[in-house]
Write a protein that holds these residues in place. Structure first.
Motif, mmCIF file in Angstrom:
data_model
loop_
_atom_site.group_PDB
_atom_site.id
_atom_site.type_symbol
_atom_site.label_atom_id
_atom_site.label_comp_id
_atom_site.label_asym_id
_atom_site.label_seq_id
_atom_site.Cartn_x
_atom_site.Cartn_y
_atom_site.Cartn_z
ATOM 1 N N SER A 80 -0.687 6.434 -5.348
ATOM 2 C CA SER A 80 -1.368 5.150 -5.138
ATOM 3 C C SER A 80 -0.837 4.082 -6.093
ATOM 4 O O SER A 80 -1.266 2.924 -6.039
ATOM 5 N N LYS A 129 -11.327 -4.618 7.928
ATOM 6 C CA LYS A 129 -12.095 -4.484 6.686
ATOM 7 C C LYS A 129 -11.757 -5.582 5.675
ATOM 8 O O LYS A 129 -12.391 -5.665 4.627
ATOM 9 N N LYS A 160 -12.342 6.815 -5.475
ATOM 10 C CA LYS A 160 -11.720 7.996 -4.898
ATOM 11 C C LYS A 160 -10.299 7.682 -4.425
ATOM 12 O O LYS A 160 -9.994 6.556 -4.045
ATOM 13 N N ASP A 215 -5.715 -1.764 8.784
ATOM 14 C CA ASP A 215 -7.142 -1.780 8.454
ATOM 15 C C ASP A 215 -7.640 -3.220 8.294
ATOM 16 O O ASP A 215 -8.562 -3.486 7.518
ATOM 17 N N GLU A 234 0.845 -1.190 0.000
ATOM 18 C CA GLU A 234 0.000 0.000 0.000
ATOM 19 C C GLU A 234 0.879 1.238 0.000
ATOM 20 O O GLU A 234 1.915 1.286 0.673
ATOM 21 N N VAL A 247 -7.886 8.117 -1.462
ATOM 22 C CA VAL A 247 -8.001 8.422 -0.040
ATOM 23 C C VAL A 247 -6.688 8.085 0.664
ATOM 24 O O VAL A 247 -5.761 7.547 0.064
ATOM 25 N N TYR A 294 -11.159 -6.086 -0.862
ATOM 26 C CA TYR A 294 -12.287 -6.045 0.068
ATOM 27 C C TYR A 294 -13.340 -7.109 -0.245
ATOM 28 O O TYR A 294 -14.486 -7.002 0.172
ATOM 29 N N GLU A 306 -15.332 3.246 -4.628
ATOM 30 C CA GLU A 306 -16.030 4.334 -5.322
ATOM 31 C C GLU A 306 -15.114 5.094 -6.282
ATOM 32 O O GLU A 306 -15.541 6.034 -6.947
ATOM 33 N N LYS A 345 -4.541 5.311 -1.481
ATOM 34 C CA LYS A 345 -5.112 4.119 -2.108
ATOM 35 C C LYS A 345 -6.440 4.491 -2.746
ATOM 36 O O LYS A 345 -6.980 5.576 -2.504
ATOM 37 N N LYS A 346 -6.980 3.581 -3.551
ATOM 38 C CA LYS A 346 -8.249 3.830 -4.235
ATOM 39 C C LYS A 346 -9.370 3.047 -3.564
ATOM 40 O O LYS A 346 -9.196 1.883 -3.205
ATOM 41 N N THR A 347 -10.516 3.699 -3.420
ATOM 42 C CA THR A 347 -11.679 3.070 -2.798
ATOM 43 C C THR A 347 -12.539 2.418 -3.861
ATOM 44 O O THR A 347 -12.377 2.677 -5.061
#
Length: 544
Positions: A189, A244, A74, A241, A64, A76, A539, A72, A68-70
């Motif tokens: 990212s 998640k 974005k 994290d 990472e 972040v 995820y 959605e 990083k990219k979500t």
């Protein structure tokens, strides 16, 4: 940027029977293991050495960056906290790292690991193909371009010290750019900007070649690597994290045959397959397990401009004009791809002025009569009566083979050119291209970030991925203008003008803009697909 968003969620535990039945069911369900296919043996699972999707799909799960990219789409905070600081002139960034970040071996991730990783990739002794992505840093290009045969160790160290990345302390990273770069946060990212554990790299320089020495900082860690056969990732309990992350394990089978991979999917041995065999795509439309969407990538062929008569622009344009792209996408690729008459694919906004590719439009056209005339003129200029037999080089893959066969037939029928086909392993193809040991080669490019520059700077003189070995001073100057301006209109005009030059000289032959068709078992949730990445498993969850 978002293409396909997987639905997050899962089944509630059963409420039938006694109150503990749901808990017992969960305990007996066993680990959640996702089975995927990697189309090639990774070439280098090292952020500073990786150069293709056969590497990056693994790296994106095990490492990472600062951001990083979500799901959605974005950008972040990743290793860095939210609220990084940017100077008024847009050239200095200050990142503050999170407090609870660790490597998979338990070491703390420090700002020094980022500084070390970026300078490692830029070090001319590393010979990193993607070093140019760090040229945005002050002093980055000068350090990477240094002639190590002429410089002393002290002189090289002095150049390294001038590179615009510095750990002010363990938690603070200062980055100084050569010019303000509007997409720099997006770049952080990308895998070339991932950190590397300095202690591990210095103690075990080949740490990234085997699972038992592999150390990473992402959601998963590499625990098994049977070379050219399989890789196993397990959940990284040191990841900040981790709550998640729903999967316990991700197993990759190394399979270069798409039909074999799809058969394994049908047999329940794989949970997801990408890419898919082209001949099954028409049978999948409408099925819940089938997903598709645009992709920020272009399928094209390199033409070796140092090989006669491909050094002649008329010969190169004749080859391009004789290929029926519509027939290829409808009858061969069959994944809803769009014929490409330019280089930059759709999906990149031109500021507030719509889509870059749509604004640029088609920059050349197919024309058999014109192609025959150009070929005759070009060959005459090279002192040749007819086109000599040459070969198309492609990496072993059913889809690439079928497309190459289609191009072979078109060049034979439309121009009378005899073409041989040559397939090799992906890494061999990359090495052959770098060495200039080919005439025409299959290539593809996935945008590293969402800006036309991720495509346009590929063909600057002596660019790391300028495998056509083409050079044009006006093109180089336009790319420099686009890289050094913060004015959107100026940047975009420069890149449009550069793209017209590229397509007028045709060192590469665009074929189509990719789509991203894949199948995914219906009980697998949480996959997401950024426009410029492979489908992401980070995820994902498996409903038992």
């Amino acid at each position: 940027m978002l293409l396909l968003a997987g639905c997050f969620g899962g089944e509630e535990a059963s409420k039938s029977g006694d109150g503990d039945s749901g808990k017992k069911k969960e305990e007996n369900a066993g680990p959640k293991v996702l089975h995927l296919n990697n189309t090639e043996e990774p070439g280098a699972l090292h952020p500073g050495k990786a150069q293709g999707t056969h590497d990056s799909w693994i790296l994106e799960g095990t490492f990472e960056g600062l951001t990083k990219k979500t799901p959605e789409g974005k950008i972040v905070d990743g290793m860095a906290k939210e609220g990084w600081e940017i100077s008024e002139d847009g050239k200095t960034y200050t990142f503050h790292l999170k407090d609870d970040i660790k490597w998979s071996n338990g070491d703390p991730v420090t700002a020094g690991d980022f500084e070390y990783a970026w300078k490692f990739a830029l070090n001319p002794n590393t010979a990193a193909d993607y070093a140019y992505q760090l040229y945005y840093l002050e002093g980055g290009e000068e350090y990477n371009s240094a002639d190590i045969k002429k410089l002393s160790a002290d002189e090289l160290k002095a150049l390294e010290d001038k590179v615009g990345v510095k750990a002010l302390d363990d938690k603070t990273l200062e980055v100084k750019l050569k010019e303000a770069t509007p997409y720099f946060i997006d770049l952080t990212s990308f895998y070339t900007y991932y950190p590397v554990n300095k202690k591990v790299q210095e103690a075990t320089p080949k740490w990234y070649t085997e699972a038992d020495t592999f150390v990473s900082n992402g959601p998963f860690k590499l625990t098994e690597w049977k070379h050219k056969e399989s890789l196993k990732l397990e959940k990284n309990e040191n990841y900040y994290d981790k709550d998640k992350i729903k999967l316990d394990e991700v197993d990759f089978a190394v399979i270069d045959n798409e039909s074999t991979a799809y058969q394994m999917y049908q047999n329940g041995e794989l949970d997801m397959v990408y890419p898919l065999p082209q001949d099954v795509l028409p049978t999948l439309d409408g099925k819940k397990e089938y997903h598709n969407g645009p992709d920020l990538s272009t399928y094209y062929y390199n033409l070796n401009t140092k090989v006669k008569p491909l050094n002649n622009v008329k010969v190169r344009k004749a080859i391009s004009m004789a290929i029926d792209r519509k027939s290829i996408v409808e009858n061969v690729a069959q994944g809803g791809q769009q014929p490409a008459y330019s280089v930059v694919p759709p999906g990149i906004p031109e500021g507030d002025n719509g889509d870059y590719q749509e604004n640029g439009g088609d920059l050349f056209k197919e024309d058999l009569k014109g192609a025959k005339a150009l070929l005759e003129e070009g060959l005459k200029e090279e002192g040749m009566d007819k086109m000599p037999k040459f070969s198309i080089l492609y990496n072993t893959n059913e889809g690439h083979k079928k497309i190459a066969e289609a191009v072979q037939a078109m060049l034979k029928e439309n121009l009378g050119i005899e073409v041989q086909l040559e397939n090799v392993e992906f890494q061999v193809k990359l090495d052959r291209e770098k060495a200039g040991e080919y005439q025409m080669s299959r290539a593809g490019w996935v945008g590293d970030y969402v800006d036309p520059m991720t495509f346009m700077d590929l063909w600057v003189t002596d660019g790391a991925y300028n495998d056509a070995d083409w050079s044009n001073k006006e093109y180089d100057q336009l790319i420099k203008t686009a890289k050094t301006s913060m004015d959107t209109e100026t940047r975009m005009k420069a890149m449009h003008d550069a793209e017209k030059i590229l397509m007028d000289e045709m060192p590469i032959v665009p074929i189509y803009f990719y789509t991203k068709p894949y199948v995914l078992k219906e009980n697998v949730k949480g996959f997401f697909t950024p426009i410029n990445r492979y489908p992401q498993y980070i995820y994902a969850d498996i409903e038992k």
